[in-house]
Design an enzyme around this catalytic site. Structure first.
Site, PDB file in Angstrom:
ATOM      1  N   SER A 123       0.824  -1.224   0.000  1.00 40.23           N
ATOM      2  CA  SER A 123       0.000   0.000   0.000  1.00 40.23           C
ATOM      3  C   SER A 123       0.851   1.263   0.000  1.00 40.23           C
ATOM      4  O   SER A 123       1.922   1.317   0.626  1.00 40.23           O
ATOM      5  CB  SER A 123      -0.872  -0.029   1.259  1.00 40.23           C
ATOM      6  OG  SER A 123      -1.382   1.250   1.542  1.00 40.23           O
ATOM      7  N   GLU A 125       0.224   3.649   1.729  1.00 43.82           N
ATOM      8  CA  GLU A 125       0.305   4.110   3.123  1.00 43.82           C
ATOM      9  C   GLU A 125       1.696   3.861   3.699  1.00 43.82           C
ATOM     10  O   GLU A 125       2.078   4.460   4.693  1.00 43.82           O
ATOM     11  CB  GLU A 125      -0.753   3.420   3.984  1.00 43.82           C
ATOM     12  CG  GLU A 125      -2.168   3.933   3.781  1.00 43.82           C
ATOM     13  CD  GLU A 125      -2.389   5.357   4.307  1.00 43.82           C
ATOM     14  OE1 GLU A 125      -1.893   5.677   5.389  1.00 43.82           O
ATOM     15  OE2 GLU A 125      -3.048   6.129   3.600  1.00 43.82           O
ATOM     16  N   TYR A 147      -1.453   0.692  10.717  1.00 42.05           N
ATOM     17  CA  TYR A 147      -1.744   0.015   9.443  1.00 42.05           C
ATOM     18  C   TYR A 147      -0.543   0.118   8.505  1.00 42.05           C
ATOM     19  O   TYR A 147      -0.099  -0.884   7.928  1.00 42.05           O
ATOM     20  CB  TYR A 147      -2.982   0.652   8.793  1.00 42.05           C
ATOM     21  CG  TYR A 147      -3.223   0.214   7.367  1.00 42.05           C
ATOM     22  CD1 TYR A 147      -3.890  -0.971   7.086  1.00 42.05           C
ATOM     23  CD2 TYR A 147      -2.777   0.999   6.300  1.00 42.05           C
ATOM     24  CE1 TYR A 147      -4.103  -1.376   5.774  1.00 42.05           C
ATOM     25  CE2 TYR A 147      -2.987   0.609   4.984  1.00 42.05           C
ATOM     26  CZ  TYR A 147      -3.657  -0.581   4.736  1.00 42.05           C
ATOM     27  OH  TYR A 147      -3.860  -0.973   3.437  1.00 42.05           O
TER      28      TYR A 147
HETATM   29  P1  GDP Z   1      -6.540   6.042   3.401  1.00 44.26           P
HETATM   30  O1  GDP Z   1      -5.679   6.907   2.553  1.00 44.26           O
HETATM   31  O2  GDP Z   1      -6.304   4.584   3.228  1.00 44.26           O
HETATM   32  O3  GDP Z   1      -6.502   6.421   4.846  1.00 44.26           O
HETATM   33  O4  GDP Z   1      -8.044   6.250   2.843  1.00 44.26           O
HETATM   34  P2  GDP Z   1      -9.318   7.032   3.432  1.00 44.26           P
HETATM   35  O5  GDP Z   1     -10.316   7.085   2.344  1.00 44.26           O
HETATM   36  O6  GDP Z   1      -9.767   6.409   4.731  1.00 44.26           O
HETATM   37  O7  GDP Z   1      -8.771   8.496   3.791  1.00 44.26           O
HETATM   38  C1  GDP Z   1      -8.175   9.317   2.804  1.00 44.26           C
HETATM   39  C2  GDP Z   1      -7.918  10.716   3.387  1.00 44.26           C
HETATM   40  O8  GDP Z   1      -9.173  11.359   3.617  1.00 44.26           O
HETATM   41  C3  GDP Z   1      -7.185  10.728   4.737  1.00 44.26           C
HETATM   42  O9  GDP Z   1      -6.190  11.705   4.696  1.00 44.26           O
HETATM   43  C4  GDP Z   1      -8.272  11.105   5.739  1.00 44.26           C
HETATM   44  O10 GDP Z   1      -7.776  11.824   6.875  1.00 44.26           O
HETATM   45  C5  GDP Z   1      -9.135  12.014   4.871  1.00 44.26           C
HETATM   46  N1  GDP Z   1     -10.505  12.144   5.378  1.00 44.26           N
HETATM   47  C6  GDP Z   1     -11.144  13.316   5.631  1.00 44.26           C
HETATM   48  N2  GDP Z   1     -12.380  13.072   6.081  1.00 44.26           N
HETATM   49  C7  GDP Z   1     -12.536  11.733   6.133  1.00 44.26           C
HETATM   50  C8  GDP Z   1     -13.620  10.880   6.514  1.00 44.26           C
HETATM   51  O11 GDP Z   1     -14.691  11.321   6.921  1.00 44.26           O
HETATM   52  N3  GDP Z   1     -13.414   9.528   6.404  1.00 44.26           N
HETATM   53  C9  GDP Z   1     -12.234   9.026   5.958  1.00 44.26           C
HETATM   54  N4  GDP Z   1     -12.082   7.681   5.861  1.00 44.26           N
HETATM   55  N5  GDP Z   1     -11.191   9.800   5.580  1.00 44.26           N
HETATM   56  C10 GDP Z   1     -11.347  11.142   5.676  1.00 44.26           C
END
Ligand code: GDP
Length: 325
Positions: A123, A125, A147
């Protein structure tokens, strides 16, 4: 007929990969954890065409038994705890599944002594607090969540088994990818679903966290194709799979609302501090040059097209729910 075993077959990527491999003439086996609740919504339409095997990445014997039963030519390890915020709440469980689980699957492959090709779902990440822009296969890793740390372990144990035992093991460093089958907790799907519901008058607004974060966001259907392509190469290797573009989370929100004709999107969005993370990944953007050159891989949808198809799918889903209730 080639045979494939997919862990995490009932997830977003697992279900698309199963469809893709069936289309290529594979016999498809999927590892699933026993559950008393329904977990097969993404693969129910494939039930007649795939074989599900009961097992768990924490249970070494179940993995050995699954490999013995499936006799796979290819194993795709897509299972794991995949939601970043949950990894702070359950850090050791995330390490067990997303990190050590990879070793257990690799051991099952190694012990079989069969010439199995192995794919590990790594990933972006892992890049976390990025030390280089854009990120390539050679960019040093700096994970920012339990993670991400677990994924770094999974990545390096895959490389190590390749080098130690000469296994055909590939690590696909996939950047964010979404689809109408993604879980509602991830931002793109959360936004597309909320925009559809707001447009249909079913929901007043939407709570979000950090909208300044930037991600390289692609379409999951394209990304599972890359997994298969990696395992068809003459030599095992690691590949970044990304679009090469980065967009802020605010852009996702803006484009999604604009798709249903709403331009004043800020009136519908609340920032909830509870959704901010203890440590954030501010900027991800991949350089997919190696995948372009060696795999001839390229994404089929651009950013706007992707957000549009997500909103359209959620609009259709919400409307059909109205018809059946
Ligand atoms: P990730 O990159 O695997 O963590 O995928 P996510 O879709 O969970 O999050 C992507 C980005 O969106 C991260 O930087 C989060 O902090 C931001 N983010 C902002 N608001 C939200 C929210 O309500 N839900 C999630 N999941 N991410 C959010």
């Amino acid at each position: 007929m080639p045979r494939a075993l997919i862990t995490g077959i009932n997830g977003q990527d697992g279900s698309y990969l199963a469809e893709f491999l069936l289309g290529k003439g594979y016999e498809v086996f999927g590892l699933v954890r026993r559950s008393s609740t329904v977990t097969d919504v993404r693969i129910r339409h494939l039930n007649e065409r795939i074989t599900l095997l009961s097992g768990d990445l924490l249970d070494q014997m179940s993995l050995i038994a699954a490999v013995e039963r499936a006799q796979p030519d290819e194993v795709y390890n897509l299972a794991g705890q995949s939601f970043v915020p949950t990894s702070w709440v359950q850090p050791t469980l995330t390490g067990e599944y997303t990190g050590l689980g990879v070793t257990k699957m690799l051991e099952a492959v190694r012990l079989s002594r069969a010439p199995i090709r192995f794919y590990q779902a790594s990933s972006s990440e892992m890049f976390g607090k990025v030390v280089e822009v854009p990120q390539t296969e050679r960019t040093p890793l700096y994970p920012r969540s339990p993670y991400g740390v677990a994924k770094v372990y999974g990545h390096w144990i895959t490389v190590n088994y390749r080098e130690s035992y000469n296994l055909f093991a590939c690590s696909g460093i996939l950047f964010n990818h979404t689809s109408p089958r993604q879980g509602l907790e991830f931002i793109t799907r959360k936004v597309s679903n909320a925009v559809a519901r707001i447009h249909l008058g079913k929901q007043p607004d939407l709570a979000l966290g950090n909208l300044d974060a930037r991600r390289d966001m692609g379409y999951a259907v394209d990304y599972v194709r890359a997994m298969w392509q990696m395992l068809q190469q003459p030599e095992p290797d690691d590949y970044v799979i990304a679009t090469g573009e980065t967009h802020s989370m605010a852009e996702i929100v803006e484009v999604a609302f604009a798709h249903v004709g709403i331009t004043n999107w800020r009136d519908y969005v609340r920032i909830d501090p509870a959704l901010l993370r203890p440590a954030e990944v501010d900027l991800l953007v991949g350089n997919p040059a190696k995948a372009h050159q060696r795999l001839r891989w390229a994404p089929s949808v651009d950013f706007r097209g992707l957000v549009g198809l997500m909103v359209d799918a959620d609009l259709a889903g919400e409307r059909s729910r109205d018809c059946t209730t």
